[in-house]
Scaffold this motif. Structure first.
Motif, mmCIF file in Angstrom:
data_model
loop_
_atom_site.group_PDB
_atom_site.id
_atom_site.type_symbol
_atom_site.label_atom_id
_atom_site.label_comp_id
_atom_site.label_asym_id
_atom_site.label_seq_id
_atom_site.Cartn_x
_atom_site.Cartn_y
_atom_site.Cartn_z
ATOM 1 N N THR A 99 7.958 -58.299 49.201
ATOM 2 C CA THR A 99 7.145 -58.614 50.382
ATOM 3 C C THR A 99 8.004 -58.435 51.637
ATOM 4 N N GLY A 100 7.335 -58.477 52.790
ATOM 5 C CA GLY A 100 8.021 -58.530 54.076
ATOM 6 C C GLY A 100 8.923 -57.340 54.353
ATOM 7 N N ASP A 101 10.073 -57.637 54.938
ATOM 8 C CA ASP A 101 10.998 -56.578 55.369
ATOM 9 C C ASP A 101 11.512 -55.749 54.193
ATOM 10 N N ARG A 102 11.708 -56.400 53.044
ATOM 11 C CA ARG A 102 12.227 -55.650 51.892
ATOM 12 C C ARG A 102 11.190 -54.649 51.377
ATOM 13 N N LEU A 103 9.924 -54.988 51.493
ATOM 14 C CA LEU A 103 8.881 -54.049 51.086
ATOM 15 C C LEU A 103 8.850 -52.849 52.033
ATOM 16 N N ALA A 104 9.004 -53.113 53.323
ATOM 17 C CA ALA A 104 9.035 -52.018 54.296
ATOM 18 C C ALA A 104 10.257 -51.129 54.071
#
Length: 305
Positions: A99-104
Motif C-alpha cells: 500500500t501507499g508509497d511502497r505500492l507507487a
C-alpha cells in the motif's frame, strides 16, 4: 464477451517482444545466475518504463489499473525471453499486498518485491536483490542472505525466510496465473527454436525437419501449447473466484512446456546439453517453474475438489 486480445494488448505484446529480442536477455540471465544484477536491473528499468510492474496497480497509486489478461500477455513475453528476477512476485503478487508509497514505488520499478507463501512457496526468490520480502498477508519477512538454496535454474536464487511466514489466498492465484503464462511463453520459445533448428540441420542430405518422425514430435508440442493457451486466458477472465481455473491452466501449461523442453532437447541433439546454448536457459527454467507456486499434484488436487 470478447475472446480476442484487444489491439492495445497486441501492441503491448509486440512492444515487449521487440524490446526483449534486442536486450540480450540470455546474457542478463547468465549474469544474474552469477549474482551480478546490474545488467538484469537495467532490463527491469526498461520493463518498468513499458508499464509491466504497473499493470495491476490502481491508477491512483501510479499504476495502469490493468486486468489479469494484460498480466498474462506480459508474462508470456517475459517467459519467452527468459527474463530473470522475481517478476511474478513483483508484478503479479505484491500489488495486492503493498500500500501507499511502497505500492507507487513498485509500480514505477523503483522497488522489487519477493514473496513467501508456504507451503507451496517456502523460499524467497532473489531476496538478495528485492527491497522487501513479504508473506501473503502482506507482513514483511526477513531472510538470511547467507542461506542460499540451490535451484535447478541457476538464475533463480532462493533464500530461506526466518520467522513464521503466513499464507493467504488473496494474491496466491495471481502468482499461479503469472507462472503459467511464463511456462507457456518458455514452451513457445522452445518450439520456435526447435522448428528453426530442424530446418537448418541436415542429415543424409536432407533437413531433419523433413523426416516424419521429427514432424510428429513438433506437431505434438504445437497441439499441447494450443490446448493450454485457452485454459490460461480462460482463467484470466474467470474473475475473482478462479482457483480451479488457474490450477487447470498451471497443469496444462506446465505439461506443455515440459513436453516442449524434452522435444527441443531431442531435436537439438548433443548441442542442447551445452551450457553455452540458450536452450539450456529454458530447459532449467521450465523445470523450475513447473514446481513454482504449487506442484502439479497440488494443482490437480484443486481441480478435483
Amino acid at each position: 464477451m470478447r475472446f480476442q486480445l484487444s489491439s492495445e494488448q497486441r501492441q503491448f505484446s509486440a512492444s515487449l517482444h521487440d524490446l526483449l529480442a534486442g536486450a540480450d536477455t540470455a546474457a542478463a540471465a547468465r549474469a544474474w545466475a552469477a549474482g551480478e544484477h546490474d545488467r538484469g536491473l537495467k532490463l527491469w528499468r526498461t520493463l518498468a518504463d513499458l508499464g509491466v510492474f504497473a499493470l495491476l496497480v490502481a491508477e491512483d497509486h501510479g499504476g495502469l489499473g490493468g486486468s489479469a489478461v494484460d498480466l498474462v500477455v506480459a508474462f508470456e513475453a517475459l517467459g519467452y525471453h527468459a527474463v530473470p528476477g522475481p517478476l511474478v512476485e513483483s508484478a503479479a503478487v505484491a500489488p495486492a499486498l503493498l500500500t501507499g508509497d511502497r505500492l507507487a514505488a513498485l509500480a514505477g520499478g523503483d522497488l522489487l518485491a519477493t514473496v513467501v507463501a508456504p507451503p507451496e512457496v517456502p523460499l524467497a526468490l532473489d531476496a538478495d536483490v528485492a527491497g522487501v520480502v513479504l508473506d501473503l498477508t502482506g507482513a514483511e519477512i526477513t531472510v538470511a542472505e547467507s542461506e542460499v538454496v540451490r535451484s535447478i535454474d541457476p538464475a533463480r536464487r532462493l533464500f530461506r525466510a526466518s520467522g513464521a511466514p503466513k499464507a493467504g489466498a488473496a494474491a496466491f492465484d495471481r502468482g499461479v496465473l503469472a507462472v503459467s503464462a511464463q511456462l507457456l511463453g518458455a514452451g513457445q520459445w522452445l518450439l520456435d527454436a526447435s522448428v528453426a533448428y530442424a530446418k537448418q540441420r541436415s542429415q543424409y542430405g536432407r533437413a531433419i525437419g523433413e523426416y516424419q518422425a521429427v514432424k510428429h514430435l513438433l506437431a505434438d508440442v504445437v497441439t499441447q501449447l494450443e490446448l493450454a493457451r485457452p485454459l490460461l486466458y480462460g482463467a484470466a477472465v474467470a474473475g475473482d473466484t478462479f482457483a480451479r481455473d488457474v490450477s487447470a491452466a498451471k497443469v496444462m501449461a506446465g505439461d506443455a512446456a515440459y513436453l516442449a523442453a524434452r522435444t527441443a532437447l531431442q531435436v537439438h541433439g548433443a548441442i542442447g546439453y551445452t551450457a553455452e546454448h540458450d536452450l539450456g536457459l529454458r530447459l532449467t527454467k521450465v523445470r523450475a517453474l513447473a514446481g513454482a507456486w504449487g506442484t502439479g499434484s497440488f494443482h490437480r488436487s484443486r481441480v478435483l475438489r
